[in-house]
Structure formats: structure tokens, C-alpha cells
Design a protein around this motif. Structure first.
Motif, PDB file in Angstrom:
ATOM      1  N   CYS A  99       6.901  13.196  -4.007  1.00 31.89           N
ATOM      2  CA  CYS A  99       7.538  14.425  -3.542  1.00 31.89           C
ATOM      3  C   CYS A  99       8.359  14.132  -2.290  1.00 31.89           C
ATOM      4  O   CYS A  99       8.167  13.110  -1.634  1.00 31.89           O
ATOM      5  N   SER A 100       9.265  15.025  -1.960  1.00 29.06           N
ATOM      6  CA  SER A 100      10.192  14.739  -0.853  1.00 29.06           C
ATOM      7  C   SER A 100       9.459  14.519   0.462  1.00 29.06           C
ATOM      8  O   SER A 100       9.887  13.724   1.288  1.00 29.06           O
ATOM      9  N   THR A 101       8.330  15.226   0.661  1.00 28.32           N
ATOM     10  CA  THR A 101       7.561  15.014   1.888  1.00 28.32           C
ATOM     11  C   THR A 101       7.123  13.556   1.986  1.00 28.32           C
ATOM     12  O   THR A 101       7.229  12.923   3.030  1.00 28.32           O
ATOM     13  N   THR A 102       6.640  13.035   0.856  1.00 32.62           N
ATOM     14  CA  THR A 102       6.176  11.649   0.846  1.00 32.62           C
ATOM     15  C   THR A 102       7.342  10.686   1.031  1.00 32.62           C
ATOM     16  O   THR A 102       7.242   9.721   1.790  1.00 32.62           O
ATOM     17  N   ILE A 103       8.452  10.971   0.357  1.00 36.53           N
ATOM     18  CA  ILE A 103       9.621  10.099   0.500  1.00 36.53           C
ATOM     19  C   ILE A 103      10.046  10.030   1.964  1.00 36.53           C
ATOM     20  O   ILE A 103      10.266   8.954   2.520  1.00 36.53           O
ATOM     21  N   TYR A 104      10.096  11.197   2.587  1.00 32.15           N
ATOM     22  CA  TYR A 104      10.483  11.258   3.994  1.00 32.15           C
ATOM     23  C   TYR A 104       9.481  10.473   4.851  1.00 32.15           C
ATOM     24  O   TYR A 104       9.860   9.718   5.744  1.00 32.15           O
ATOM     25  N   THR A 105       8.200  10.649   4.536  1.00 26.60           N
ATOM     26  CA  THR A 105       7.169   9.944   5.299  1.00 26.60           C
ATOM     27  C   THR A 105       7.284   8.432   5.115  1.00 26.60           C
ATOM     28  O   THR A 105       7.132   7.671   6.069  1.00 26.60           O
ATOM     29  N   ILE A 106       7.582   8.007   3.882  1.00 26.55           N
ATOM     30  CA  ILE A 106       7.751   6.571   3.642  1.00 26.55           C
ATOM     31  C   ILE A 106       8.890   6.042   4.502  1.00 26.55           C
ATOM     32  O   ILE A 106       8.783   4.990   5.130  1.00 26.55           O
ATOM     33  N   TYR A 107       9.979   6.823   4.553  1.00 25.51           N
ATOM     34  CA  TYR A 107      11.110   6.377   5.368  1.00 25.51           C
ATOM     35  C   TYR A 107      10.706   6.288   6.842  1.00 25.51           C
ATOM     36  O   TYR A 107      11.020   5.328   7.539  1.00 25.51           O
ATOM     37  N   LYS A 108       9.968   7.308   7.305  1.00 31.26           N
ATOM     38  CA  LYS A 108       9.529   7.325   8.698  1.00 31.26           C
ATOM     39  C   LYS A 108       8.640   6.118   9.011  1.00 31.26           C
ATOM     40  O   LYS A 108       8.694   5.564  10.108  1.00 31.26           O
TER      41      LYS A 108
ATOM     42  N   LEU B   7      12.086   5.083  -6.774  1.00 37.17           N
ATOM     43  CA  LEU B   7      12.578   4.851  -8.131  1.00 37.17           C
ATOM     44  C   LEU B   7      11.581   4.125  -9.033  1.00 37.17           C
ATOM     45  O   LEU B   7      11.509   4.389 -10.229  1.00 37.17           O
ATOM     46  N   LEU B   8      10.806   3.239  -8.437  1.00 37.53           N
ATOM     47  CA  LEU B   8       9.877   2.446  -9.239  1.00 37.53           C
ATOM     48  C   LEU B   8       8.967   3.299 -10.124  1.00 37.53           C
ATOM     49  O   LEU B   8       8.853   3.044 -11.325  1.00 37.53           O
ATOM     50  N   PRO B   9       8.313   4.341  -9.575  1.00 40.65           N
ATOM     51  CA  PRO B   9       7.442   5.145 -10.426  1.00 40.65           C
ATOM     52  C   PRO B   9       8.199   5.878 -11.532  1.00 40.65           C
ATOM     53  O   PRO B   9       7.677   6.025 -12.642  1.00 40.65           O
ATOM     54  N   ILE B  10       9.444   6.327 -11.267  1.00 41.33           N
ATOM     55  CA  ILE B  10      10.192   7.040 -12.317  1.00 41.33           C
ATOM     56  C   ILE B  10      10.482   6.090 -13.459  1.00 41.33           C
ATOM     57  O   ILE B  10      10.284   6.430 -14.631  1.00 41.33           O
TER      58      ILE B  10
ATOM     59  N   SER C 115      13.011   1.856   6.561  1.00 37.91           N
ATOM     60  CA  SER C 115      13.853   1.071   5.678  1.00 37.91           C
ATOM     61  C   SER C 115      14.292   1.910   4.493  1.00 37.91           C
ATOM     62  O   SER C 115      13.460   2.408   3.728  1.00 37.91           O
ATOM     63  N   ALA C 116      15.599   2.073   4.355  1.00 34.19           N
ATOM     64  CA  ALA C 116      16.122   2.851   3.229  1.00 34.19           C
ATOM     65  C   ALA C 116      15.842   2.118   1.923  1.00 34.19           C
ATOM     66  O   ALA C 116      15.546   2.729   0.900  1.00 34.19           O
ATOM     67  N   LYS C 117      15.879   0.791   1.991  1.00 32.74           N
ATOM     68  CA  LYS C 117      15.694  -0.009   0.793  1.00 32.74           C
ATOM     69  C   LYS C 117      14.297   0.186   0.198  1.00 32.74           C
ATOM     70  O   LYS C 117      14.150   0.493  -0.989  1.00 32.74           O
ATOM     71  N   TRP C 118      13.281   0.075   1.037  1.00 33.28           N
ATOM     72  CA  TRP C 118      11.914   0.214   0.523  1.00 33.28           C
ATOM     73  C   TRP C 118      11.614   1.643   0.126  1.00 33.28           C
ATOM     74  O   TRP C 118      10.822   1.897  -0.776  1.00 33.28           O
ATOM     75  N   THR C 119      12.239   2.602   0.827  1.00 28.33           N
ATOM     76  CA  THR C 119      12.059   3.993   0.438  1.00 28.33           C
ATOM     77  C   THR C 119      12.614   4.200  -0.965  1.00 28.33           C
ATOM     78  O   THR C 119      11.994   4.861  -1.806  1.00 28.33           O
TER      79      THR C 119
ATOM     80  N   ALA D 229       0.836  -1.204   0.000  1.00 30.66           N
ATOM     81  CA  ALA D 229       0.000   0.000   0.000  1.00 30.66           C
ATOM     82  C   ALA D 229       0.869   1.253   0.000  1.00 30.66           C
ATOM     83  O   ALA D 229       0.560   2.235  -0.680  1.00 30.66           O
ATOM     84  N   ILE D 230       1.967   1.218   0.742  1.00 32.78           N
ATOM     85  CA  ILE D 230       2.843   2.383   0.824  1.00 32.78           C
ATOM     86  C   ILE D 230       3.535   2.636  -0.515  1.00 32.78           C
ATOM     87  O   ILE D 230       3.554   3.760  -1.025  1.00 32.78           O
ATOM     88  N   ILE D 231       4.071   1.573  -1.101  1.00 35.29           N
ATOM     89  CA  ILE D 231       4.826   1.747  -2.342  1.00 35.29           C
ATOM     90  C   ILE D 231       3.927   2.218  -3.477  1.00 35.29           C
ATOM     91  O   ILE D 231       4.326   3.024  -4.311  1.00 35.29           O
ATOM     92  N   THR D 232       2.691   1.735  -3.511  1.00 34.29           N
ATOM     93  CA  THR D 232       1.825   2.073  -4.641  1.00 34.29           C
ATOM     94  C   THR D 232       1.006   3.338  -4.403  1.00 34.29           C
ATOM     95  O   THR D 232       0.267   3.757  -5.288  1.00 34.29           O
ATOM     96  N   ASN D 233       1.136   3.933  -3.238  1.00 34.80           N
ATOM     97  CA  ASN D 233       0.298   5.093  -2.969  1.00 34.80           C
ATOM     98  C   ASN D 233       0.549   6.252  -3.926  1.00 34.80           C
ATOM     99  O   ASN D 233      -0.354   7.010  -4.271  1.00 34.80           O
TER     100      ASN D 233
END
Lengths: 483, 350, 263
Positions: free
Chosen positions: A433-442, A455-458, A446-450, A212-216
């Protein structure tokens, strides 16, 4: 003494282990069953139910309607459409007001003030044109829709409707290897991806939560709607007869949003079949009784917990980005600014994907918020084409009231229908966006999943843009498309 | 300029690039998976597999000669001799009148490998829902690369299990393992009632068929007939016939005083909207977190349940259980056994 | 509205006594843990006690991080810790671990269990589990208004006798029952009300044997532990935090402080 105690502690543990081997596999069941046996004995002794249950029946009647085969989905789409419509239309006016105050009024005042106190031009550029202006944009464009969307969404949540959405949508997500509650994080993502990522907490299985997080990010967030609408109006609407323009461009935007949902499901499916393998683990969903939401408290908490929270994170990232934006447009190497160097260098590569150097640079430096992509694109286009009579100067983001003027700038920058279409696709399929990236990390720690979520969407976006561009070139004349 | 490339060509090139990328990241046979597999030290794998096999022989009191080792590891007798020489040089095994024996350090090494294997199988069974045919193979690969610490951390996370999903005990981190107990199903006599404690997952072909028959550890069997090397028994009420070879793969524990289970329960998923029933139990195939979650929601024997509403898309069904409506997917309702009640028993007074 | 008025004159309600402290908790006398199933109005009770406005949706596990707040009543200062809403305390999920470990190792002076009066049987599952861990608890029977509308009658005195803890009927959304709840928390915290919590009995003989064997060993090693059987059961379930507590001897600390209020 301490040694002896320690070995006795270990003895207890090894005794426990051998007892467990003796007990066999399923004694946990016995434990729970004995608890329930006691619970039901006590309940029988102390609870008495008389007559019919009016409240329960009332719940039951609502449930029958909102989960019915014929009405369930129409009601859901209607409610969500109303929420979006109120958000988009209701945000226009306050957004305009805020922009007028923060950008049109306060910005010149600050600029003049900086000059008056003798601040060097570069310092006032960095601070006022860079940092302040990007913060002002983010607030003006982001605050009103969020302040409308989140309370509406929270009201639906508090009323108890959202669990029913998950209930109805589950079979779709089950087939994609995900959890029904992802329907909620997905719709929450239409408001703001960072909030959608946080909302994924309601999914208890770690695997499904990660999906859910990765595809959001495939949910077209509030910050991207205006871009979509603007570009669709100019390029898609402009390509069809005038009386069809409105309908077709609106359809294009909705199409992009639906495409996002499609990608969300496909990527969920792909993840659950590959790196996040394993079937859905523990699906259970309580459908709580409906309760009248408390409007005032909802307003307060959704404003504090969600709107201000997300806005604050966005501002924190927008300020440094604003500085970067100003600097790349104003630091010169030779005759050209850094931005122009990059644009010239990236242009051929970008055109291959049906985009252009300006778009790529804008998406890199406007990473804090999708809201500032269009102002950045306009500023960079003016900068790189040398239309100095337009805009506010190097490094100063701007937008125009008139769509026609915006169109003129973009067309002068070499934009075509293909560029517009691909920008819409890329706006959907690019890094969060960076806010979301930061939130995903929080949320994932996990740096890997972040990294994967970033990168996946790009990669997907570049692939989709590439094939769109090349197919376009294949079917339409090369000369016309490249211009 | 690259723009002058014909779009058809570049589309082909694009498809190629995407295909290569997809292949590279493909989970099972992709480039990275391949590299990963190659990186695994095959010598170490062989060594650990040999230790595991020797331990298994000792645990079950079977004699293991050179040839059975070679056969089990799929290597030539020559290679097996070299391997055993190496193990001896490392002090992991010793020779005693023509047969091999694990030394203490060999034993604890073997137990570590077995522990990782069984914990991983248990993890796959409890937490992932990956098909049970894949557990063993996956654990066979995992056991050589997962450190003891990582295995301990994983075990802690899933509640320090002491049995793997085949019913085998998991050695403790300190290297304890209970005595081998139970006997092969093939040794039971007519009329015996027993519980399956273990189903051997090697050889794979036999295991596959036993699983296909629906047999699982914890299942009760009631031997109906033993003739001509064939054993006929009732397993959870359904009749099965196995040859002695197959029956030998199943270890059972005799239950002296117990009534054979005979009724095959109905599944919750067959309950129609508006119908009520009583829960009888949850299938043992529903494990780990999933099982616990269902029980926490009140799905325990004796609880009344009513199918209340179906989702608009048809799948999860809302069941009324202890005053709450709980959405449960069909795939999970298939794990829940019920007994339908008389129609009038639960109706509300009109 | 009406009942709220009535309560101004209740003997237990001293308006001037209750001061909501929000998150200002520099010095506390008692720690109160708030447990309960999802959807029982636990957060509403929390907000009523502390004056905070914590939002939790209609979802299990919304309270992922522990929320804390405080109030002062009768010259004592209470810290309230809102635990994640869970159906049970026996699983390995993070939510349940957080709740379970806090009730055991956090040694709250009182654990308030918020239960939905319309689904008491379902909620008793958690109540009985909490009572296995701690012997200082109060049951807050929330949503009494809904229960009344559904014609559900609950014999509170009998229930309190069965569970061995105070049972307070409440309707937190209407702020009903809160003064009584606060008073009951005070009684249990100060030791004026001595709980005699219900403990589970009916289990299989095989399991009972294992539990008592282990409990005996534990009693010898950690004398004075109030919830021996539960700790033994958790060891049999392979609960890592209990295993660690036994290994380090930390479990011994629980036996000393639990009978007298935390200083």
C-alpha cells in the motif's frame, strides 16, 4: 598562512597513512584487546560476586524452555496465534462500532448537511463521498486491530521474548541468506507492513535489512485479513459441503498466510543469491535478560509510536485516493464513466489472469490501504453491472452486513471460485500500500529499491495468478470456470 | 479473444515469458549483465590493464618486454605494439633503451586503477562474504568502471583501508604507495620464521591452490626443510610442502626473534552445551565488520566462554560471555579459537 | 517505594528544583549526552530526566535518530541527547559513528554513560572508550536492584577512583538514584567536579610509537587538543570524519572550547 596550514594538515594525513602501512593489517585487534585488558583489571578490583545467581538462573530456566527443541516452536506458534486471535476477534466489535458511527451515522449527516447548505452535488461527492468516506473506512477498519496488535507485540518485545524468536528462527532465515531478526519484521508485518519495514532497523547489516524490507510485503497484513476471510467464506467455503465450510475456509486463509511466509523466504533467498549477493555479514544477537514489561507505558508508547503514526500516514494517503475513487466513478466520457471504460478495456486481459477488470481497477485506486479494496470492489461491481438498486451510488464505497448479499453482488459481477481464489492470491501478492511504499522510501532513501519492493510482488502475483488460472482451465472445463 | 487460446498453449507461453524474464535479469550471464559487459569499452580496459602491468613490473623491479606484456594481456605481439604506441602517443609511457617506462601521468593513472581494484577487493572481503576466489575477478571488472570519487567514498565507508586482503598496500588517494618490501617464500632458508605479507593472486590456478591450503596474509610460517627445489614449512602449526614455483607466489617478511606457533586451537563450535573454555583468538578469515562486531561483544583472547543453549532449530548457539548471552551462528563460531579448560575450574560451588 | 520516600529527604534532592522540560529547549546552559550499551536502561534514564516517554525495544540500534529532551535543575537548563545504544565506538556502523561524532564534535558538557551493573566488565569496554574521547563524564551504574538480587557487589568509590569520574548507582525503573545523577551532572558541567579520566596505556610498542609520533604532529598543529592520543588512533584507523576534521582544520576548534563550559 591558510595555505601553509592546509599543507601541514595534509602532511599529518600522509604521515598517518605511512604509519598505517608500517603497522600492518591487524593492529585494531591490539587496540580492542588493550581496552578489554583494562576493563577486566578494573572489574576484578571493584566487582565482587557472592553465592549463586537466582535471577540469572530464572532467566536460564525460561530460556531452556522457549528454545528447547521440542517446545520452542510450539510455544512460539501458540503465542503468535494467541496474539492474532485476540487481534482479529477483539477488533470486530470496536470496528463495527466505529463503522456505525463514522459511516452509517456521520456520513448521511454530512451528506444532508452539504445539501442543506446548497453545496453542488459534485463538490459534496468529492468531499463527503470521496475524501471523508475513504478516511472513515480507513479509521474504522484499521484502527482497532492495530490498537490491539501493536501493544501485544510490544509487550512480548519488552518482556524479552522476541529476541528468542529470532534465535529460534535464525537457521531458517540463514538458509535464505537473511538475518534471524527478519522473523520479527515478518511477524510485525502481519500487523502492518509499514511497521514491519520500520522494524527492520534492528537489523544492522544493510544488505539483510534491505532483504527484510523488500520481502515484508509478503506478510499478510491486518488490512488484508478481512478480505481473505470474506472471500474464503464465500467462494472456498461455498464450494465444499456446508459442515466443512468453516474449517476449509479458515484453512484457506491460513494457507495463504503460510504461502506468504514461503514467498518471503524464497524471495529472500533469490535476492541474496542475485542482486544482494554476499553471505550474511555480522550475525550476533544478544539474548537480553527477561524483564517484566510495564503495561501502561507499553500501551501508551505503542499507541503513539506505532498505531497513530501508521494510521496518520494511511489517512494522509486515503483522502486523495477517496477523491480519485469518486471521480473515476462519476466522470463520464460518452455514456460510460471512466471506471467503466477501464473495466471494459481491462476485462479480457484480467480474465486471462483469472481476475477481472473490477479487481485490477480496485487495486490501482485503493492503493492507500488494503482495507478499502473490498468496499471499492463492491462499488465498482455494482456500477459496472448496472445493479443500481444495490449500493449507495456511483463512487460511494460500501460494504454489506450480509455475506449472502455480498456473494450475490460478486456472482452477478461474474465471479467464480477461480476469481475468488485468484483474488486471495493477488491480495497476498501485489504492490504494498502507498503508506508502506512511502515508508520504504523513507527507510532506504533509495528510489531504486522502493521501485523493486513495489514492482516485485506485482510481477510475482501476476505470474502466480496466471498459472493458477491456466492450470485451472486446463484441468476443469473451460465453460464452467469462465462462466 | 485471447480466452479462446488453449490453456496448455498459454501455460507454455507463460513458462517461456517467465524464463525469458529470468534470463534477462540473471545476475551473471543474463541479458542485462551481458549488455552491461558489452558496453564496457574494451579499448580502455586493455589500456588500463597494460598500465597496471607496467606499474607492477616497475614496483617489483622486473623487466617487462613487449612479449611479456602481450602474454599478460592475452593479445598478439602485433596488437601489443599498437597498444604501446598508443600509450606513448597519450604521454603515458616513454621508451628508454628498449624498455618501457611509465611517465608521471602514466604512473598516477595506473595507481588510480590499482587503488580502485584493491579497495574493491577489500570491500568484498570485509563486507560481503563473497568467496575469496571471486574477489580478484570481480575487482578486475570493477576497476575499469568505478570512478576515483566513488572509490574514495567507498573507502571512507569501510574505514579507509591501507591494505587489500592479499596484503598488498592500497595506494592513497594522493597516489602514495610504500616501498615494496618482503621477499619470496622460496628464498627462505631452513629454520627461518616469517610472516606472510602477500599472496599473489595471479596466475589464478596457483592462487587457488595456495588458498585451498589455508594460507593467508598475516600467517606465521616456520621453514622446516628446503631440498630439491621443494620447501617444507609449518603454517600455524600445520605442515605444508610447496614447489619453488608456488612458493615464489608468496611474499614473506622475516621475523628474526619469535617463537614458532605450534598449537592448533580448538574451535568454539565444538564446545558442547554446558562446557566452558577460554577464547584464544579469532581467525584472520573473519574480517571487517564481522570481526569487529565479535570483538565488541567481548570475544578477545582470555575471555571465558560457556556454551549455554542451542536454538530450537539447532543452529545459533547462545554463549555466555562476560555476563551476557550472545547468539552466534555455527559458521561464525568456526572462526573463533578456544582452549578448553579443566572441568572443575569454572563450576559453581554447589 | 520505600527508598523513593527516603530520597525526598536526601540533601541533593530538591523537588522544586527539578523541572522536566520535555522537548521545550529554546535556551540551554549545558548539553548532556547519554551513551551506553543496548539493554542497560538508557532510555529509562532518558525518560526519567526529561519526562518524555521514548520507547526503545530490547534491541541494539533502536534509537536510530537522536532523541533530545531537556530538564532544568538549580536554575540551569540542560539539554539531554540520547545517543544510539552501542557496544563500542570503534566500528564503522552508522550507530557508532553517530555516537562517536556527537561526543567528539558535538562537545557535550557532560557525557553520561549508562552501564549495566550486573555486567560491569562488558560495559566498561564502552566506558573506557568514551573516556578516551571526553574528559567530562559521569558513570550511571544502572540496574543496581538486579545486581543486588544477583549478589553482585560493586565498590563504587574504588571504581570512581579508577575511572576518574563520578559513579552514581541507580535503578532507573524504580527512579532510584536519579536525583544523585542530576546533581553529579551539575557538578561536572559547572566544573566543580574536575574529572581525571582513565586513559588507556597497555598497547604494543609498535602501536605506541605510531600513536605518539602522530600525536606529536597533531599537538604542534592543533595545540590544546585534550584527546590527542585518541585522535591519533582514529587517524590510524582511517576514521573519515576525523580525517575530514584534520583536512579542514575543524579539529582546531575543539581545542579551544572544551575546557570552559559552552556558553
Amino acid at each position: 598562512m591558510a595555505k601553509k596550514q592546509q599543507s601541514e594538515n595534509e602532511d599529518i594525513l600522509s604521515l598517518a597513512n605511512s604509519l598505517r602501512w608500517e603497522l600492518g593489517v591487524d593492529f585494531h585487534d591490539t587496540v580492542i584487546e588493550s581496552i578489554y585488558a583494562d576493563a577486566s583489571r578494573i572489574a576484578r578490583k571493584t566487582v565482587r560476586t557472592e553465592g549463586e545467581k537466582p535471577a540469572y538462573n530464572w532467566d536460564f530456566k525460561i530460556d531452556r524452555i522457549v528454545t528447547s527443541r521440542w517446545l520452542g516452536f510450539p510455544i512460539m506458534f501458540l503465542l503468535l496465534a494467541v496474539v492474532f486471535w485476540i487481534t482479529v476477534s477483539g477488533a470486530n466489535y470496536p470496528s463495527g462500532l466505529l463503522a456505525e458511527l463514522l459511516i452509517d451515522t456521520l456520513h448521511p449527516v454530512l451528506k444532508n448537511g452539504a445539501t442543506a447548505i446548497g453545496m453542488p452535488w459534485w463538490l459534496s461527492g468529492v468531499l463527503v463521498d470521496g475524501a471523508y468516506l475513504s478516511m472513515a473506512w480507513v479509521i474504522a477498519v484499521m484502527l482497532p486491530p492495530m490498537a490491539i496488535f501493536f501493544p501485544l507485540f510490544t509487550l512480548l518485545e519488552d518482556f524479552g521474548y522476541l529476541p528468542r524468536v529470532a534465535f529460534n528462527m535464525d537457521s531458517l532465515f540463514r538458509r535464505a541468506g537473511a538475518h534471524g531478526k527478519q522473523a520479527l519484521t515478518l511477524s510485525m508485518g502481519f500487523g502492518c507492513n509499514a511497521a514491519g519495514v520500520i522494524a527492520a532497523r534492528v537489523i544492522d547489516s544493510p544488505r539483510e535489512r534491505l532483504i527484510a524490507i523488500i520481502t515484508n510485503n509478503f506478510s499478510l497484513c491486518n488490512g488484508r485479513w478481512p478480505t481473505q476471510i470474506l472471500i474464503a467464506t464465500i467462494f472456498i467455503g461455498g464450494a465444499v459441503p456446508a459442515h466443512w465450510a468453516g474449517l476449509v475456509s479458515a484453512g484457506a486463509v491460513v494457507g495463504i498466510a503460510v504461502l506468504g511466509i514461503f514467498f518471503s523466504l524464497v524471495v529472500s533467498w533469490g535476492l541474496s543469491k542475485s542482486v544482494l549477493r554476499g553471505e550474511t555479514s555480522a550475525f550476533s544477537l544478544e539474548l537480553p535478560p527477561y524483564r517484566p514489561p510495564r503495561i501502561l507505558q507499553t500501551l501508551y508508547t505503542s499507541l503513539i509510536d506505532r498505531t497513530i503514526f501508521v494510521l496518520w500516514r494511511a489517512i494522509v494517503f486515503a483522502i486523495p485516493a477517496g477523491i480519485v475513487i469518486w471521480l473515476v466513478a462519476n466522470i463520464h466520457i460518452g455514456d460510460l464513466s471512466l471506471a467503466e471504460h477501464f473495466i471494459r478495456w481491462a476485462d479480457p486481459f484480467a480474465l486471462f489472469f483469472g481476475l477481472n477488470g473490477v479487481i485490477l481497477l480496485a487495486y490501482i485506486i485503493a492503493i492507500p490501504a488494503n482495507e478499502i479494496v473490498i468496499p471499492t470492489v463492491l462499488m465498482l461491481t455494482v456500477l459496472s453491472t448496472g445493479m443500481h438498486e444495490m449500493g449507495e451510488g456511483a463512487g460511494v464505497m460500501f460494504e454489506l452486513d450480509s455475506i449472502a448479499d455480498t456473494e450475490n453482488i460478486l456472482r452477478a459481477g461474474g465471479w467464480t471460485l477461480l476469481t475468488g481464489l485468484n483474488l486471495m492470491l493477488f491480495s497476498l501478492l501485489h504492490n504494498p500500500c502507498s503508506t508502506t511504499i512511502y515508508t520504504i522510501y523513507k527507510e532506504t532513501h533509495s528510489a531504486k529499491w522502493t521501485l523493486v519492493a513495489t514492482l516485485l510482488p506485482i510481477v510475482l502475483g501476476l505470474i502466480v495468478c496466471f498459472f493458477t488460472a491456466q492450470l485451472w482451465l486446463l484441468f476443469f472445463s473451460t465453460a464452467e470456470a469462465v462462466g | 479473444m485471447i480466452l479462446n487460446i488453449h490453456p496448455g498453449l498459454s501455460i507454455l507461453a507463460g513458462i517461456l515469458v517467465v524464463a525469458v524474464l529470468a534470463w534477462a535479469f540473471w545476475p551473471k550471464n543474463g541479458l542485462f549483465a551481458l549488455i552491461d559487459r558489452l558496453r564496457m569499452n574494451s579499448r580502455r580496459v586493455l589500456l588500463e590493464d597494460a598500465l597496471k602491468y607496467l606499474f607492477d613490473c616497475e614496483y617489483k623491479n622486473i623487466d617487462c618486454g613487449l612479449h611479456s606484456i602481450a602474454g599478460n594481456l592475452n593479445i598478439s605481439a602485433d596488437q601489443a605494439t599498437k597498444l604501446l604506441d598508443r600509450l606513448r602517443a597519450m604521454g603515458l609511457i616513454s621508451m628508454k633503451d628498449q624498455s618501457f617506462q611509465l611517465t608521471d601521468s602514466g604512473k598516477s593513472y595506473a595507481l588510480r586503477v590499482i587503488r580502485v581494484h584493491r579497495i574493491w577487493e577489500r570491500y568484498l572481503a570485509d563486507e560481503t562474504g563473497i568467496d575469496q576466489m571471486e574477489w580478484h575477478g570481480a575487482a578486475d571488472r570493477k576497476e575499469h568502471r568505478m570512478s576515483a570519487e566513488a572509490a574514495d567514498a567507498l573507502a571512507a565507508q569501510i574505514g579507509n583501508p591501507v591494505f587489500d586482503p592479499h596484503g598488498d598496500p592500497i595506494p592513497s588517494a594522493q597516489g602514495e604507495l610504500p616501498e615494496h618490501k618482503g621477499r619470496p617464500l622460496s628464498s627462505l632458508e631452513e629454520g627461518a620464521i616469517a610472516r606472510i605479507v602477500h599472496i599473489e593472486d595471479e596466475p589464478h590456478t596457483i592462487y587457488e591452490q595456495l588458498v585451498a591450503l589455508g594460507l593467508y596474509p598475516g600467517m606465521q610460517v616456520y621453514v622446516l626443510d628446503v631440498t630439491n627445489g621443494k620447501i617444507t614449512f609449518a603454517a600455524d602449526g600445520e605442515e605444508c610442502v610447496l614447489t619453488a614455483l608456488f612458493a615464489a607466489s608468496i611474499t614473506v617478511e622475516e621475523l628474526p626473534e619469535q617463537e614458532p606457533l605450534s598449537t592448533k586451537a580448538t574451535l568454539l563450535s565444538t564446545l558442547k552445551i554446558g562446557e566452558s573454555a577460554e577464547i584464544v583468538g579469532i581467525s584472520p578469515h573473519c574480517r571487517g565488520q564481522q570481526r569487529r562486531r565479535l570483538m565488541d561483544l567481548g570475544i578477545v583472547p582470555g575471555t571465558p566462554v560457556t556454551a549455554e543453549l542451542r536454538s530450537a532449530s539447532g543452529d545459533p548457539t547462545g554463549y555466555r560471555i562476560m555476563g551476557a548471552t550472545i547468539g552466534i551462528r555455527k559458521s561464525q563460531a568456526d572462526f573463533i579459537f578456544i582452549e578448553k579448560k579443566e572441568k572443575h575450574a569454572d563450576e559453581q560451588p554447589a | 517505594m520505600n527508598s523513593q520516600h527516603d530520597c525526598e529527604n536526601c540533601p541533593v534532592h530538591h523537588r522544586e528544583n527539578l523541572i522536566r522540560l520535555g522537548i521545550a529547549m529554546d535556551r540551554v546552559d549545558y548539553v548532556v549526552a547519554l551513551a551506553g550499551n543496548p539493554n542497560t536502561g538508557k532510555s529509562t534514564v532518558f525518560n526519567n530526566l526529561t519526562g518524555l516517554r521514548q520507547h526503545t525495544g530490547n534491541w541494539p540500534g533502536k534509537t536510530v535518530t537522536r532523541a533530545e529532551g531537556g530538564y532544568s535543575y538549580g536554575e540551569k537548563r540542560y539539554k539531554v541527547v540520547d545517543l544510539p545504544g552501542t557496544y563500542s565506538l570503534l566500528s564503522t556502523s552508522t550507530d557508532e559513528e553517530t555516537a562517536r561524532d556527537f561526543i567528539l564534535f558535538g562537545r557535550p558538557d557532560v557525557t553520561v554513560i549508562v552501564a549495566d551493573a550486573t555486567r560491569l566488565e562488558r560495559n566498561l569496554n564502552l566506558v573506557l572508550q568514551v573516556l578516551e574521547i571526553t574528559d567530562r563524564a559521569v558513570l550511571c551504574l544502572n540496574l543496581m536492584d538486579e545486581a543486588q538480587r544477583n549478589h553482585i557487589e560493586i565498590d563504587e568509590r574504588n571504581l570512581s577512583a579508577e575511572l576518574g569520574i563520578p559513579v552514581i548507582p541507580a535503578a532507573a525503573r524504580q527512579k532510584e538514584g536519579m536525583p544523585e545523577l542530576i546533581a553529579a551532572i551539575g557538578e561536572v558541567a559547572s566544573g566543580r567536579y574536575v574529572c581525571q579520566p582513565h586513559r588507556l596505556k597497555s598497547r604494543s610498542p609498535k602501536l605506541n610509537h605510531a600513536v605518539s609520533t602522530l600525536a606529536e604532529k597533531l599537538a604542534a598543529q592543533f595545540p590544546g587538543l585534550p584527546n590527542l592520543n585518541w585522535v591519533a588512533l582514529r587517524l590510524l584507523e582511517g576514521d573519515q570524519s576525523i580525517i575530514d576534521a584534520v583536512r579542514t582544520g575543524e579539529l582546531g576548534k575543539l581545542s579551544t572550547g572544551i575546557l570552559s563550559p559552552q556558553s
